[in-house]
Design an enzyme around this catalytic site. Structure first.
Site, short mmCIF file in Angstrom:
data_model
loop_
_atom_site.label_atom_id
_atom_site.label_comp_id
_atom_site.label_asym_id
_atom_site.label_seq_id
_atom_site.Cartn_x
_atom_site.Cartn_y
_atom_site.Cartn_z
N GLU A 60 0.84 -1.20 0.00
CA GLU A 60 0.00 0.00 0.00
C GLU A 60 0.88 1.25 0.00
OE1 GLU A 60 -3.14 -0.59 2.88
OE2 GLU A 60 -3.95 -2.20 1.63
N GLU A 61 1.97 1.20 0.75
CA GLU A 61 2.92 2.33 0.76
C GLU A 61 3.40 2.61 -0.67
OE1 GLU A 61 6.10 2.06 3.61
OE2 GLU A 61 7.39 3.45 2.50
N ARG A 62 3.70 1.56 -1.42
CA ARG A 62 4.27 1.74 -2.76
C ARG A 62 3.23 2.24 -3.75
NH1 ARG A 62 8.14 -3.49 -1.59
NH2 ARG A 62 9.52 -2.26 -0.24
N ALA A 104 2.77 5.87 -2.97
CA ALA A 104 3.88 6.70 -3.47
C ALA A 104 3.74 6.94 -4.96
CB ALA A 104 5.22 6.01 -3.17
#
Ligand SMILES: Cc1cc2nc3c(=O)[nH]c(=O)nc-3n(C[C@H](O)[C@H](O)[C@H](O)COP(=O)(O)OP(=O)(O)OC[C@H]3O[C@@H](n4cnc5c(N)ncnc54)[C@H](O)[C@@H]3O)c2cc1C
Length: 386
Positions: A241-243, A246
């Protein structure tokens, strides 16, 4: 991806928030090296923007990840990278594992206040000797009765100086590196926690980043997220999810760079004609916009897989890789056409050039994304399919 009227309404809410509550203050916050994070998060919490995808019973909107993606995209309109990064840490980096695997108590004590904007969170994975190689981290959480005693340190932790809790990855046993880690929620006012001075960064100036030290920090074992030894796996899931966040956050930020530079090149004249009339320049903008559309398509495709419950690791890693590389290409190409103005610290392209550089390093560097993609293509030595 098919966007519904609800996606459009959410887009507008975030866009209005960025225009009214963030952009008028960004220059001041960048200069100060900090921003009033609790105040801003409370306003975001009141609008529901810190819990778009989080369960309704803890105050979230209970929507799927595509809504989160739309918000991440719109936060890209902020006139700096730092504040969106700080918001992304709260929504997509330090809370997904609590929401997915945390106990009711953890959700009540940390997730619900994080969604409401009453608590600021941070994520503690990287260490001085273990950034890309997450498995090599050294911070320990040793059992003592019903508690853990934590010792070690975490490096480059966004939001940490003002955070209320940290979602900490630590070694809880001497088992193999992928099986000995747990995610633990640690209140930042626990005795034994201290901080370095704010780290003096190339970009993302308005966010506060510090090293966090843990010296015999005692925390109840019930603050562990999920089963002991599953922290590495949970963090790898949290990274997806972070990626995607981003990559999504990069799209409108880069479009903004191209738009501003086109505007400048229409005004600025050399040799009796506007810069934009040089074919090398208007062709360049066409190339960059084409690449941005490609990033958008890739990011949406990753999101669609994720929303449909399929493994998005391959496409999310590709989107993150593409976002980092394209961020560098777009800001470098655009800065060039601002000439000496672009080299000035306060120029918008100069800020974007500095801010986007993090995307190829943080949350898994470009080479780490390439390694994951190769693994999934079956081309990594020792993992070949033939
Ligand atoms: C502003 C900022 C904010 C951050 N916020 C957070 C945060 O909130 N929480 C957190 O936990 N971390 C955070 N980080 C840390 C960030 O995630 C790490 O810096 C990143 O994972 C890279 O780790 P490293 O710096 O130790 O680089 P290293 O692991 O030392 O790698 C250095 C470089 O070597 C290359 N490399 C590494 N491994 C390989 C390989 N196998 N093959 C080829 N090349 C390779 C890459 O280009 C990499 O950039 C932040 C960092 C910065 C700068």
């Amino acid at each position: 991806m098919k966007f519904t009227p609800e996606h459009k309404a959410l887009r507008k809410t975030v866009r209005d928030f960025v225009e009214k509550e963030l952009n008028p203050y960004i220059d001041e916050w960048e200069e100060a090296g900090e921003y009033p994070i609790h105040e801003v998060f409370k306003k975001l919490g009141n609008l529901g923007l810190l819990g778009i995808q989080k369960p309704e019973e803890y105050g979230g909107m209970g929507l799927d990840y595509s809504y989160n993606l739309v918000a991440a995209e719109e936060f890209g309109r902020t006139l700096c990278g730092g504040v969106p990064l700080s918001i992304g840490v709260q929504t997509d980096m330090c809370t997904p594992a609590i929401a997915r695997f945390g106990s009711d108590e953890l959700k009540r004590d940390f997730l619900a206040p994080a969604i409401a904007g009453d608590m600021v969170g941070c994520i503690g994975v990287s260490e001085v000797g273990a950034g890309s190689d997450v498995a090599g981290l050294k911070t320990t959480a040793k059992k003592d009765g019903d508690d853990y005693i934590i010792n070690g340190s975490k490096m480059w932790i966004t939001n940490s100086p003002k955070a209320d809790f940290i979602c900490l990855l630590a070694n809880t046993s001497d088992d193999k590196p992928h099986k000995n880690k747990s995610l633990i929620v640690v209140p930042m006012n626990s005795p034994g926690i201290s901080f370095s001075n704010h780290l003096n960064k190339l970009g993302m100036r308005s966010t506060e980043t510090a090293q966090v030290f843990f010296d015999d920090v005692r925390v109840p074992q019930r603050n562990r997220i999920g089963a002991e030894g599953t922290g590495f796996m949970m963090q790898m899931m949290q990274f997806q999810e972070e990626r995607m966040w981003a990559a999504a956050n990069m799209i409108l930020a880069l479009e903004g760079c191209v738009e501003k530079t086109i505007e400048y090149c229409r005004e600025r004249k050399t040799f009796g004609q506007p810069l934009i009339d040089n074919q090398v320049i208007h062709f360049c903008f066409a190339e960059l916009q084409t690449e941005i559309e490609a990033l958008r398509a890739l990011t949406y495709e990753a999101c669609e897989l994720h929303v449909n419950g399929k493994d998005a690791t391959r496409l999310a890693s590709m989107a993150k890789l593409k976002a980092g590389r394209l961020g560098r290409e777009v800001t470098d190409s655009c800065l060039q056409y601002w000439g000496g103005m672009g080299y000035m610290w306060d120029n918008p392209l100069s800020r974007a050039y500095r801010d986007v550089r993090l995307a190829s390093i943080g949350g898994g560097a470009d080479e780490i994304m390439l390694g994951i993609i190769c693994k999934m293509m079956g081309t990594l030595p020792g993992k070949r399919k033939d």
